[in-house]
Write a protein that holds these residues in place. Structure first.
Motif, PDB file in Angstrom:
ATOM      1  N   SER A  80      20.128   7.924  16.688  1.00  0.00           N
ATOM      2  CA  SER A  80      19.515   9.425  15.843  1.00  0.00           C
ATOM      3  C   SER A  80      20.181   9.459  14.075  1.00  0.00           C
ATOM      4  O   SER A  80      20.064   9.296  13.374  1.00  0.00           O
ATOM      5  CB  SER A  80      21.053  11.147  16.649  1.00  0.00           C
ATOM      6  N   ALA A  81      21.393   8.413  14.412  1.00  0.00           N
ATOM      7  CA  ALA A  81      21.722   8.138  13.100  1.00  0.00           C
ATOM      8  C   ALA A  81      21.052   6.955  12.102  1.00  0.00           C
ATOM      9  O   ALA A  81      21.032   7.147  11.341  1.00  0.00           O
ATOM     10  CB  ALA A  81      23.558   7.552  13.539  1.00  0.00           C
ATOM     11  N   LEU A  82      20.775   5.880  13.221  1.00  0.00           N
ATOM     12  CA  LEU A  82      19.593   5.135  12.589  1.00  0.00           C
ATOM     13  C   LEU A  82      17.979   5.844  11.651  1.00  0.00           C
ATOM     14  O   LEU A  82      17.911   5.057  11.489  1.00  0.00           O
ATOM     15  CB  LEU A  82      19.455   3.910  13.780  1.00  0.00           C
ATOM     16  N   LYS A 144      19.205  -5.279  18.469  1.00  0.00           N
ATOM     17  CA  LYS A 144      18.078  -6.276  17.856  1.00  0.00           C
ATOM     18  C   LYS A 144      17.095  -5.827  17.215  1.00  0.00           C
ATOM     19  O   LYS A 144      16.184  -6.032  15.702  1.00  0.00           O
ATOM     20  CB  LYS A 144      16.866  -6.696  18.908  1.00  0.00           C
ATOM     21  N   ASP A 145      16.145  -4.604  17.113  1.00  0.00           N
ATOM     22  CA  ASP A 145      15.143  -3.428  16.082  1.00  0.00           C
ATOM     23  C   ASP A 145      16.460  -3.140  14.938  1.00  0.00           C
ATOM     24  O   ASP A 145      15.926  -3.171  13.415  1.00  0.00           O
ATOM     25  CB  ASP A 145      15.337  -2.441  16.717  1.00  0.00           C
ATOM     26  N   ARG A 146      17.498  -3.150  15.211  1.00  0.00           N
ATOM     27  CA  ARG A 146      18.271  -2.560  13.555  1.00  0.00           C
ATOM     28  C   ARG A 146      18.337  -4.058  13.012  1.00  0.00           C
ATOM     29  O   ARG A 146      18.632  -3.777  11.276  1.00  0.00           O
ATOM     30  CB  ARG A 146      19.860  -2.335  13.938  1.00  0.00           C
ATOM     31  N   LEU A 147      18.814  -4.949  13.287  1.00  0.00           N
ATOM     32  CA  LEU A 147      18.786  -6.425  12.973  1.00  0.00           C
ATOM     33  C   LEU A 147      17.708  -6.955  12.197  1.00  0.00           C
ATOM     34  O   LEU A 147      17.933  -7.633  11.219  1.00  0.00           O
ATOM     35  CB  LEU A 147      19.678  -7.516  13.864  1.00  0.00           C
ATOM     36  N   THR A 148      16.267  -6.305  12.192  1.00  0.00           N
ATOM     37  CA  THR A 148      15.036  -6.961  11.768  1.00  0.00           C
ATOM     38  C   THR A 148      15.005  -6.009  10.660  1.00  0.00           C
ATOM     39  O   THR A 148      13.781  -6.148  10.233  1.00  0.00           O
ATOM     40  CB  THR A 148      14.034  -6.458  13.334  1.00  0.00           C
ATOM     41  N   ARG A 149      15.310  -4.872  10.212  1.00  0.00           N
ATOM     42  CA  ARG A 149      14.987  -4.053   9.419  1.00  0.00           C
ATOM     43  C   ARG A 149      16.795  -3.784   8.460  1.00  0.00           C
ATOM     44  O   ARG A 149      17.203  -3.332   8.517  1.00  0.00           O
ATOM     45  CB  ARG A 149      15.175  -2.434  10.117  1.00  0.00           C
ATOM     46  N   PRO A 150      16.103  -5.110   6.744  1.00  0.00           N
ATOM     47  CA  PRO A 150      16.928  -4.890   6.466  1.00  0.00           C
ATOM     48  C   PRO A 150      17.864  -3.137   5.805  1.00  0.00           C
ATOM     49  O   PRO A 150      19.817  -3.659   5.489  1.00  0.00           O
ATOM     50  CB  PRO A 150      16.667  -5.709   4.715  1.00  0.00           C
ATOM     51  N   ARG A 155      23.815   0.057   8.239  1.00  0.00           N
ATOM     52  CA  ARG A 155      24.935   0.838   9.410  1.00  0.00           C
ATOM     53  C   ARG A 155      25.965   0.805  10.134  1.00  0.00           C
ATOM     54  O   ARG A 155      26.630   1.022  10.980  1.00  0.00           O
ATOM     55  CB  ARG A 155      23.145   1.591   9.722  1.00  0.00           C
ATOM     56  N   GLY A 156      25.353  -1.123  10.721  1.00  0.00           N
ATOM     57  CA  GLY A 156      26.589  -1.473  11.812  1.00  0.00           C
ATOM     58  C   GLY A 156      26.917  -2.835  11.891  1.00  0.00           C
ATOM     59  O   GLY A 156      27.341  -3.441  12.408  1.00  0.00           O
ATOM     60  N   LEU A 163      28.913  -2.982  21.942  1.00  0.00           N
ATOM     61  CA  LEU A 163      28.543  -1.382  22.112  1.00  0.00           C
ATOM     62  C   LEU A 163      28.650  -0.956  21.071  1.00  0.00           C
ATOM     63  O   LEU A 163      28.995  -1.036  20.060  1.00  0.00           O
ATOM     64  CB  LEU A 163      30.629  -1.613  22.742  1.00  0.00           C
ATOM     65  N   PRO A 164      28.094   0.515  21.153  1.00  0.00           N
ATOM     66  CA  PRO A 164      27.770   1.378  20.227  1.00  0.00           C
ATOM     67  C   PRO A 164      29.512   1.986  19.711  1.00  0.00           C
ATOM     68  O   PRO A 164      30.099   2.259  20.380  1.00  0.00           O
ATOM     69  CB  PRO A 164      27.663   2.659  21.151  1.00  0.00           C
ATOM     70  N   PRO A 165      29.416   2.231  18.213  1.00  0.00           N
ATOM     71  CA  PRO A 165      30.509   2.705  18.090  1.00  0.00           C
ATOM     72  C   PRO A 165      31.032   4.881  18.312  1.00  0.00           C
ATOM     73  O   PRO A 165      29.538   5.053  18.916  1.00  0.00           O
ATOM     74  CB  PRO A 165      30.356   3.023  16.714  1.00  0.00           C
TER      75      PRO A 165
END
Length: 177
Positions: A80-82, A144-150, A155-156, A163-165
């Protein structure tokens, strides 16, 4: 981190464990199971340095352990935060550049699905271990998806998180043998 171990004590004289490893590439794998006599000295060594997830019966001996439902909630919360960070980024762009495709996050299993193990004593531990594995597989895809979007990297961080925060694992580590 060396991984997670689900511990159950379905009967007084047996302890069941199921390891879920969290690897360098964020692969979550079912890494092995054991059913041992409750007084077996190897049990302590099998728990050392791992996050413990205990069943209600095992919690009497090993403590409450980490909460798998809280792991699912932490993944949902981070997703949700992403999503919010994506929406904020999209809103910051000029209207002519707002053609970014929204992330398609994986389904996050919020409940376990009963599993039958070869040894019926291990079924409860297998059910929890499979749920953890499925959650961590979803988490791996999210990272993996988070890291493909600069614009989501801040955010992380620049490295994938194992593990998730927000997953409260404090006090759930196996003690030294």
């Amino acid at each position: 981190m060396r991984g997670i171990v689900v511990v159950d004590q379905p009967v007084d004289d047996r302890v069941v464990g199921w390891h879920v490893n969290v690897g360098d590439g964020l692969e979550s794998t079912m890494a092995g199971a054991w059913v041992l006599p409750a007084d077996d000295e190897r049990i302590a060594r099998l728990l050392v340095g791992r996050i413990l997830v205990t069943t209600e019966k095992a919690a009497l001996r090993f403590g409450p352990g980490a909460d798998v439902a809280a792991l699912a909630f932490a993944i949902v919360a981070e997703t949700s935060a992403l999503d919010a960070a994506f929406a904020a980024h999209l809103a910051s762009l000029p209207s002519s550049k707002r053609s970014l495709v929204s992330p398609r996050w994986p389904r996050i299993p919020t409940r376990p699905v009963a599993e039958a193990a070869g040894d019926p004593l291990a079924s409860t531990a297998l059910t929890l271990a499979r749920w953890i594995s499925d959650l961590l597989t979803a988490w791996d895809r999210i990272e993996k998806d988070r890291l493909t979007r600069p614009f989501l990297v801040p955010r992380g961080g620049e490295l994938a998180r194992a593990l998730p925060p927000g997953w409260p694992t404090r006090g759930a580590l196996g003690l030294a043998a």
